[in-house]
Scaffold this motif. Structure first.
Motif, mmCIF file in Angstrom:
data_model
loop_
_atom_site.group_PDB
_atom_site.id
_atom_site.type_symbol
_atom_site.label_atom_id
_atom_site.label_comp_id
_atom_site.label_asym_id
_atom_site.label_seq_id
_atom_site.Cartn_x
_atom_site.Cartn_y
_atom_site.Cartn_z
ATOM 1 N N CYS A 97 2.411 3.369 -2.008
ATOM 2 C CA CYS A 97 3.760 3.426 -2.586
ATOM 3 C C CYS A 97 3.928 4.735 -3.354
ATOM 4 O O CYS A 97 3.292 4.945 -4.394
ATOM 5 C CB CYS A 97 3.979 2.223 -3.503
ATOM 6 S SG CYS A 97 5.597 2.245 -4.277
ATOM 7 N N MET A 145 0.829 -1.216 0.000
ATOM 8 C CA MET A 145 0.000 0.000 0.000
ATOM 9 C C MET A 145 0.860 1.262 0.000
ATOM 10 O O MET A 145 2.009 1.230 0.434
ATOM 11 C CB MET A 145 -0.860 0.051 1.258
ATOM 12 C CG MET A 145 -1.883 -1.059 1.391
ATOM 13 S SD MET A 145 -3.162 -1.000 0.140
ATOM 14 C CE MET A 145 -4.152 0.344 0.748
ATOM 15 N N GLY A 191 7.083 7.333 9.018
ATOM 16 C CA GLY A 191 6.859 7.160 10.453
ATOM 17 C C GLY A 191 6.159 8.383 10.993
ATOM 18 O O GLY A 191 6.689 9.500 10.904
HETATM 19 C C1 LIG Z 1 2.408 10.962 1.598
HETATM 20 C C2 LIG Z 1 2.755 9.568 2.015
HETATM 21 C C3 LIG Z 1 3.680 8.847 1.274
HETATM 22 C C4 LIG Z 1 4.000 7.532 1.635
HETATM 23 N N1 LIG Z 1 4.894 6.831 0.867
HETATM 24 C C5 LIG Z 1 5.224 5.564 1.208
HETATM 25 C C6 LIG Z 1 6.145 4.802 0.397
HETATM 26 O O1 LIG Z 1 6.675 5.281 -0.612
HETATM 27 N N2 LIG Z 1 6.410 3.530 0.766
HETATM 28 C C7 LIG Z 1 5.855 2.938 1.859
HETATM 29 O O2 LIG Z 1 6.175 1.790 2.149
HETATM 30 N N3 LIG Z 1 4.962 3.621 2.638
HETATM 31 C C8 LIG Z 1 4.637 4.910 2.339
HETATM 32 N N4 LIG Z 1 3.724 5.619 3.111
HETATM 33 C C9 LIG Z 1 3.077 4.957 4.248
HETATM 34 C C10 LIG Z 1 3.566 5.467 5.585
HETATM 35 O O3 LIG Z 1 4.850 4.974 5.848
HETATM 36 C C11 LIG Z 1 2.530 5.052 6.635
HETATM 37 O O4 LIG Z 1 1.335 5.766 6.367
HETATM 38 C C12 LIG Z 1 2.988 5.381 8.032
HETATM 39 O O5 LIG Z 1 4.063 4.545 8.390
HETATM 40 C C13 LIG Z 1 1.863 5.227 9.069
HETATM 41 O O6 LIG Z 1 1.268 3.989 8.936
HETATM 42 P P1 LIG Z 1 -0.341 3.858 8.883
HETATM 43 O O7 LIG Z 1 -0.806 4.827 7.862
HETATM 44 O O8 LIG Z 1 -0.678 2.426 8.699
HETATM 45 O O9 LIG Z 1 -0.831 4.346 10.279
HETATM 46 P P2 LIG Z 1 -0.940 3.449 11.603
HETATM 47 O O10 LIG Z 1 0.315 2.690 11.813
HETATM 48 O O11 LIG Z 1 -2.209 2.659 11.541
HETATM 49 O O12 LIG Z 1 -1.073 4.541 12.719
HETATM 50 C C14 LIG Z 1 -2.306 5.157 13.050
HETATM 51 C C15 LIG Z 1 -2.096 6.050 14.251
HETATM 52 O O13 LIG Z 1 -1.646 5.279 15.371
HETATM 53 C C16 LIG Z 1 -0.429 5.790 15.877
HETATM 54 N N5 LIG Z 1 0.429 4.683 16.302
HETATM 55 C C17 LIG Z 1 0.653 3.517 15.637
HETATM 56 N N6 LIG Z 1 1.486 2.740 16.348
HETATM 57 C C18 LIG Z 1 1.790 3.426 17.492
HETATM 58 C C19 LIG Z 1 2.612 3.160 18.621
HETATM 59 N N7 LIG Z 1 3.272 2.010 18.729
HETATM 60 N N8 LIG Z 1 2.688 4.111 19.585
HETATM 61 C C20 LIG Z 1 2.031 5.279 19.472
HETATM 62 N N9 LIG Z 1 1.227 5.592 18.423
HETATM 63 C C21 LIG Z 1 1.127 4.682 17.451
HETATM 64 C C22 LIG Z 1 0.192 6.538 14.687
HETATM 65 O O14 LIG Z 1 1.070 7.535 15.141
HETATM 66 C C23 LIG Z 1 -1.026 7.119 14.017
HETATM 67 O O15 LIG Z 1 -1.395 8.301 14.661
HETATM 68 C C24 LIG Z 1 3.381 6.921 2.779
HETATM 69 C C25 LIG Z 1 2.475 7.669 3.529
HETATM 70 C C26 LIG Z 1 2.154 8.969 3.173
HETATM 71 C C27 LIG Z 1 1.178 9.744 4.016
#
Ligand SMILES: Cc1cc2nc3c(=O)[nH]c(=O)nc-3n(C[C@H](O)[C@H](O)[C@H](O)COP(=O)(O)OP(=O)(O)OC[C@H]3O[C@@H](n4cnc5c(N)ncnc54)[C@H](O)[C@@H]3O)c2cc1C
Length: 380
Positions: free
Chosen positions: A159, A157, A361
């Motif tokens: 990417c 997802m 992150g």
């Molecule tokens: C513009 C954009 C570009 C991106 N590009 C890429 C890319 O090229 N390749 C790729 O692999 N990914 C990419 N991503 C994905 C990105 O790395 C993830 O969205 C991000 O790591 C957060 O994961 P999630 O969206 O699943 O949120 P979640 O992990 O579900 O988090 C949801 C909420 O819970 C909090 N949370 C989660 N775990 C904890 C914890 N242990 N302690 C405290 N709080 C916590 C988070 O801070 C957040 O507020 C991209 C995202 C964006 C927005």
């Protein structure tokens, strides 16, 4: 033009001037329209590559400039002033270069790293899955052994550069649960069994695509595994610090651009004199930008000395993206109605800044990283 100290090095000044001239000519004139149409111009990436701006810190042996990380991040900052989406594109591309430079075999470097350095290939980095964003080591996509290689199945997802890239660095599970069961793979576009899925509609960074990647029994020979089996999470983590510093540089560019706009055009557009309160608020933002820039330069220089910068990279990402959000949001408010008009160019900066608090992150995860660093400090 509002700029930040420390004074740029000669290398930085020359590369940033090239980036600025290019942005003024080719990125700024269509930035609002490209954003509206979610349109990415590959010609812009290729133009930046021709100027040597997409492989600054890659060694000359593999076609890079052999320059400093400090210069690379300053160029990302400069590009972000015109369009954060292109800064992200160049930053992600550099992560793929970095992973190949560190873990690639000579054959992989000749085949994939050289075209990435030349800008004939655009790279993408795919770690996240629907249930494993923050908790990246919980990824499920499988890579099963088969004769001569692996069969990849599953969906990645979010990417960046998805659908635009020529080469995808993809993390998949070759072993049991946890980080040690993950391996990294090099997937050129057009590989049978691999296709780009849904493109996400999102709040900001519109020209930079964000897509699903779908793998259905996609065969990859062993020669396209990057690093040893089970080393994939290490490959991914090796680029995490660089990615976070890149996001911080992009955020700095957004913050500076918003400040510049308020201080020049914003003041002119307003029907009243900017109150001392607003001037004071933005003067303080300038001081905070200055502090984050100094931290970023320190981090880039420490990285180039070969030291571990995980905590510093987290500091930079957290402070810079929160600051960019605060400045852009205050800027939209400070200029009144103009603030929400796309053609004025401020509301886009605010939407882009929000995405920077999540990517590489979330900022809550940066707080977690820094809490652990503090724990280590007090127990040592
Ligand atoms: C513009 C954009 C570009 C991106 N590009 C890429 C890319 O090229 N390749 C790729 O692999 N990914 C990419 N991503 C994905 C990105 O790395 C993830 O969205 C991000 O790591 C957060 O994961 P999630 O969206 O699943 O949120 P979640 O992990 O579900 O988090 C949801 C909420 O819970 C909090 N949370 C989660 N775990 C904890 C914890 N242990 N302690 C405290 N709080 C916590 C988070 O801070 C957040 O507020 C991209 C995202 C964006 C927005």
């Amino acid at each position: 033009m509002i700029s930040l100290l420390p004074k740029p090095t000669t290398e930085e000044r020359e590369l940033c001037q090239k980036a600025k001239d290019f942005s003024d000519r080719f990125i700024r004139p269509t930035a609002v329209d490209d954003e509206k149409r979610e349109h990415f111009r590959k010609s812009i990436f290729e133009g930046l590559a021709k100027l040597g701006l997409t492989a600054i810190s890659l060694s000359q042996e593999w076609g890079g400039q052999g320059g400093s990380s400090r210069a690379h991040y300053s160029v990302l900052e400069e590009l972000a002033r015109a369009s954060a989406a292109y800064s992200i594109t160049v930053g992600v591309n550099q992560l793929v270069q970095g992973a190949l430079a560190e873990f690639g075999t000579p054959e992989q470097k000749s085949r994939f790293l050289r075209p990435l350095a030349a800008g004939t290939y655009l790279g993408a980095f795919s770690l996240s899955e629907s249930h494993s964003g923050s908790d990246a080591s919980a990824l499920k996509m499988s890579a099963k052994h088969t004769t001569g290689g692996y069969l990849l199945s599953g969906t990645k997802m979010w990417c960046s550069n998805g659908g635009l890239a020529d080469l995808y660095l993809v993390m998949a599970r070759t072993g049991g649960d946890g980080p040690k069961g993950i391996s990294a793979f090099l997937v050129p576009k057009g590989t049978p069994g691999f296709r780009v899925g849904k493109k996400e509609l999102k709040l900001g960074l519109q020209p930079s695509s964000l897509t699903e990647l779908i793998f259905e029994d996609c065969f990859l020979p062993e020669s396209q595994r990057l690093g040893t089996e089970g080393e994939g999470f290490r490959v991914a983590l090796s680029q995490l610090d660089a990615g976070r510093i890149g996001i911080a540089a992009t955020a700095l560019g957004l913050g500076l651009e918003a400040l510049q706009k308020v201080w020049t055009e914003g003041i002119k557009q307003c029907s009243f004199d900017f109150s001392e309160g607003v001037r004071g608020q933005f003067a303080e933002y300038f001081a905070r930008l200055q502090a984050v820039k100094a931290l970023l330069v320190l981090t880039a220089e420490t990285k180039d000395q070969g030291a571990r910068v995980t905590a510093l990279a987290s500091h930079c990402k957290l402070l810079a993206s929160d600051l960019a959000m605060a400045i852009t949001s205050s800027a939209v408010e400070a200029v009144g109605f103009q603030g929400i008009i796309p053609s004025f160019g401020l509301e886009r900066l605010m939407r882009d800044a929000k995405a920077l608090q999540i990517v590489e992150g979330t900022n809550q995860i940066q707080q977690l990283v820094l809490s652990r660093e503090l724990d280590k400090m007090v127990s040592s």
